[in-house]
Write a protein that holds these residues in place. Sequence first.
Motif, PDB file in Angstrom:
ATOM      1  N   THR A  18     -28.155  16.222  43.283  1.00 57.36           N
ATOM      2  CA  THR A  18     -27.047  16.490  42.364  1.00 57.36           C
ATOM      3  C   THR A  18     -27.247  15.756  41.044  1.00 57.36           C
ATOM      4  OG1 THR A  18     -25.502  16.808  44.200  1.00 57.36           O
ATOM      5  CG2 THR A  18     -24.563  16.304  42.042  1.00 57.36           C
ATOM      6  N   VAL A  19     -27.574  14.480  41.131  1.00 54.60           N
ATOM      7  CA  VAL A  19     -27.756  13.690  39.918  1.00 54.60           C
ATOM      8  C   VAL A  19     -28.997  14.140  39.151  1.00 54.60           C
ATOM      9  CG1 VAL A  19     -28.097  11.349  39.036  1.00 54.60           C
ATOM     10  CG2 VAL A  19     -26.559  11.741  40.961  1.00 54.60           C
TER      11      VAL A  19
ATOM     12  N   ILE B  95     -28.046  17.263  37.253  1.00 55.22           N
ATOM     13  CA  ILE B  95     -27.138  16.953  36.145  1.00 55.22           C
ATOM     14  C   ILE B  95     -27.915  16.315  35.001  1.00 55.22           C
ATOM     15  CG2 ILE B  95     -25.183  15.525  35.441  1.00 55.22           C
ATOM     16  CD1 ILE B  95     -24.019  15.915  38.233  1.00 55.22           C
ATOM     17  N   GLU B  96     -28.794  15.355  35.331  1.00 55.51           N
ATOM     18  CA  GLU B  96     -29.574  14.707  34.281  1.00 55.51           C
ATOM     19  C   GLU B  96     -30.549  15.684  33.627  1.00 55.51           C
ATOM     20  OE1 GLU B  96     -30.351  10.166  34.943  1.00 55.51           O
ATOM     21  OE2 GLU B  96     -30.707  11.179  36.849  1.00 55.51           O
TER      22      GLU B  96
ATOM     23  N   ILE C 108     -22.598  17.050  32.018  1.00 54.33           N
ATOM     24  CA  ILE C 108     -21.847  16.431  33.093  1.00 54.33           C
ATOM     25  C   ILE C 108     -20.820  17.377  33.697  1.00 54.33           C
ATOM     26  CG2 ILE C 108     -20.080  15.488  31.581  1.00 54.33           C
ATOM     27  CD1 ILE C 108     -21.610  13.858  34.733  1.00 54.33           C
ATOM     28  N   THR C 109     -20.386  18.389  32.959  1.00 55.25           N
ATOM     29  CA  THR C 109     -19.394  19.324  33.496  1.00 55.25           C
ATOM     30  C   THR C 109     -19.948  20.151  34.650  1.00 55.25           C
ATOM     31  OG1 THR C 109     -20.018  20.990  31.841  1.00 55.25           O
ATOM     32  CG2 THR C 109     -18.209  19.498  31.282  1.00 55.25           C
ATOM     33  N   TYR C 110     -21.268  20.172  34.794  1.00 57.07           N
ATOM     34  CA  TYR C 110     -21.863  20.900  35.916  1.00 57.07           C
ATOM     35  C   TYR C 110     -21.856  20.062  37.205  1.00 57.07           C
ATOM     36  CZ  TYR C 110     -23.673  24.789  33.133  1.00 57.07           C
ATOM     37  OH  TYR C 110     -23.778  25.904  32.345  1.00 57.07           O
ATOM     38  N   GLY C 111     -21.350  18.843  37.145  1.00 59.89           N
ATOM     39  CA  GLY C 111     -21.401  17.971  38.313  1.00 59.89           C
ATOM     40  C   GLY C 111     -20.686  18.545  39.511  1.00 59.89           C
TER      41      GLY C 111
ATOM     42  N   MET D  86     -22.531  19.914  42.933  1.00 57.13           N
ATOM     43  CA  MET D  86     -22.292  19.139  44.149  1.00 57.13           C
ATOM     44  C   MET D  86     -21.743  20.027  45.265  1.00 57.13           C
ATOM     45  SD  MET D  86     -19.987  15.701  44.614  1.00 57.13           S
ATOM     46  CE  MET D  86     -18.487  16.567  44.160  1.00 57.13           C
TER      47      MET D  86
END
Length: 874
Positions: free
Chosen positions: A535-536, A539-540, A545-548, A552
């Motif tokens: 997940t991280v 995102i990175e 960050i809105t895709y977190g 997930m």
Amino acid sequence: MACCGNIFCCQCCAGEGETRTPEELAILGELREEEEEILPRKDYESLDYDRCINEPYVEVLEGLNNKKAKKYEAVRWVLVFAIGVTVGLVGLFVDFFVHLFTSIKFSLVGHSVEVCSEKGCLALSLLELMAFNLTFVFIASMLVLIEPVAAGSGIPEIKSYLNGVKIPGIVRLRTFLCKAVGVLFTVAGGMFVGKEGPMIHSGAIVGAGLPQFQSITFKKIHFDFPYFRSDRDKRDFVSVGAAAGVAAAFGAPIGGTLFSLEEGSSFWNQALTWKVLFGSMSATFTLNFFRSGINFNKWGSFQLPGLLNFGEFKCMEGDKTCHLWTVVDLAFFVLMGVVGGLLGALFNCLNKHLAKYRMRHIHPKAKFVRVLESLLVTMVTTLVVFVASMTLGECRDLSPPSHRNGSMMLGGAEDINSTVRSFFCPNSTYNDMATLFFNPQEAAIHQLFHQEGTFSPVTLSVFFLLYFLLACWTYGTAVPSGLFVPSLLCGAAYGRLVANLLNINFGMNVYSGTFALIGAASFLGGVVRMTISLTVILIESTNEITYGLPIMITLMVAKWTGDFFNHGIYDIHIHLRGVPLLEWETEVEMDKLTASDIMEPNLTYVYPHTRVQSLVSILRTTAYHAFPVVTENRPNERDFMKGNILVSNNIHFKKANIVTRAGEQRRRCQSMKSYPSSELRNVCDEQEAAADTAAVAAAGAQNVQEGEDMLQQMLDRRYVPYPNLYPDQSPSEEWTLEERFRPLTFHGLVLRSQLVTLLLRGACYAENQSSATQPRLSHAEMTEDYPRYPDIHELDLTLLNPRMIVDITPYMNPCPYTVSPNTHVSQVFNLFRTMGLRHLPVVNAVGEIVGIITRHNLTHEFLQAKLRQHYITI
């Protein structure tokens, strides 16, 4: 039998005509053909992560003041930084040559296709493409022949290593060279593989080798720097290197740290977290600095953080109807996670059967057959790519350049439309199939994520099917290969297909790039079954960050769906290799078992003072890594030990007390005169003479001081607490059950490597001498040969007198973790896994060792077999 972390094999107890029960097969680690189940092999050693707190190590600690401790800690941080920088440079090397070779190949073949499409010589273009691919893959396969461990992604092996299992050759310099060079030729050869997985393996090798300042492959690389030469330090640096590899591959330093924690480690040093993050940051910014400077000629701009970057997901300015995702889309994301989990489970199932077929029909043959298989896969892949691009592609309208697309180019390209292919298509159109196949995989991912023009549903379906099947066939061949990029491409095509169907067939207005990203996450999650770290990482890689939340949710659903059918791809390959991997926890049902149910009761042990001939016999007839140090617990021996190890330091006893103790000691010594050790007889004679002196002293007050001197001598013998009771005897296969299971007082554990080192350096004393005359070895001398300690069969022991005695007590671990026979399996498992143990002695309430537990006694298959035996007994 013996105790150890690397039990090789058991003696065959069944006759030729007998059959084994499933429980026996599980314990022996054999293959059950009827169930096609591969059980954990017993020839894999474990890491000595738990420190051996013996006298040489304590001497090192005593000489370590605060100033030296800070110095060593500073050196450790410098090495962590050096590991990160080196891994970043390795990523730069791989990326540069992959880009160079693929650019040359696609430019020449693309020009040939354009020319031959008019002249009708496309067969020549196909031959040119196949010549490039076969040459590159042949070089990669030959490198794998040099070092077979370099095949594959390396993530299963590194995960096993960080779990506590020592895989032979996995972190050697030769493996690193074959891996780093081989993967760039594999990717340039057009196989459906990625370079991100091998980057993790390469980073782990850098982490293992750089702090050692020596090389087994190249003997001349050997510097006098012995401070971090232990399994504990090496494993910690491997964690740093693996995390740096993830960070360099995806530009995700936090994701790399979580990857090392989630996927790799079975036990975690809290102080290591900050070092791992620092190493990951160092790798990310080193790679970013050089790639940005080389590609954009803007040194210090930091525009390309990783080898694989998904680009910026952003709506065009002024488009108010555009949105990245909405709450309604979450329902589709959950469904896509279910489908991704199913597809991942299917991928893993097919690849598992292919791997089993290779194990049975390809690996037993000559090694060159593996090269032929790799060339066959390359030939079929090249043919499929060429034919599909030429015949199945559709001509799509080329959208005008946009600011959003133009800002996300690979390798400094001005516009994403520069990567489209117009084979057999008129002006202002492009061949959508050729655009996906005749580009580097990273460029194809960007096309699926950010291309304004659409890809036809037929093209996306065919592309997904071909990539799915060929990537499944490719993973496991004898080439360095990763699985992240092929999985992302398959998932991105599947997600883009869903977006096209929703936009065209259902009239919805969804952002195609978001669905392509969610599809990539769902398929990758269904294959590898990673959650937090993946997940991280995603995102990175997107820098959004809105895709977190959607990422997930998608990964969790994909994992739950896939776990219903099988394990992740890396766990499957670990299982196929027979690696005794320990999971996070045991099943609740296993608590019906106790330590006494799963321990190994047959022990090969040594005495505190043992003759050279006994040690050599034990080491040459067993393959065990560690041995309990014991004394036999017969009643008279127990009494002798009580008299010899007095605890009190008060020598001002009453006269009557002195006489009583002296008389008891005299009676004990009378019973010990029949023992074969001349040293023990001398000890008893000395104590008997002292006892007589004490008796005389008791007759007159003027001799009390002599009695006190005798008592002081007895107290001084505390420092030689382990007499050589039976130096000529060692455990024998001819012993009866009564002799074999005699009570044994447990005093500590000694490693095979320590015993071999003592013999190699002649650390022993003669029978008529005191053990104080034995040469004492320092911690540096004991660990000088790490990690390749000499084999007992290679030692020349002719200079040693077999009757000489070795004092083992200074070098054993006198305080290992132990458990009671009644301890439940869950407690045993948590202690063993959390503390990173290799051996766990089982000691009863009176200090007698009754068995030992190793990694193989805690594997799922072994526990299942013991549980079945438990039910049968009930």
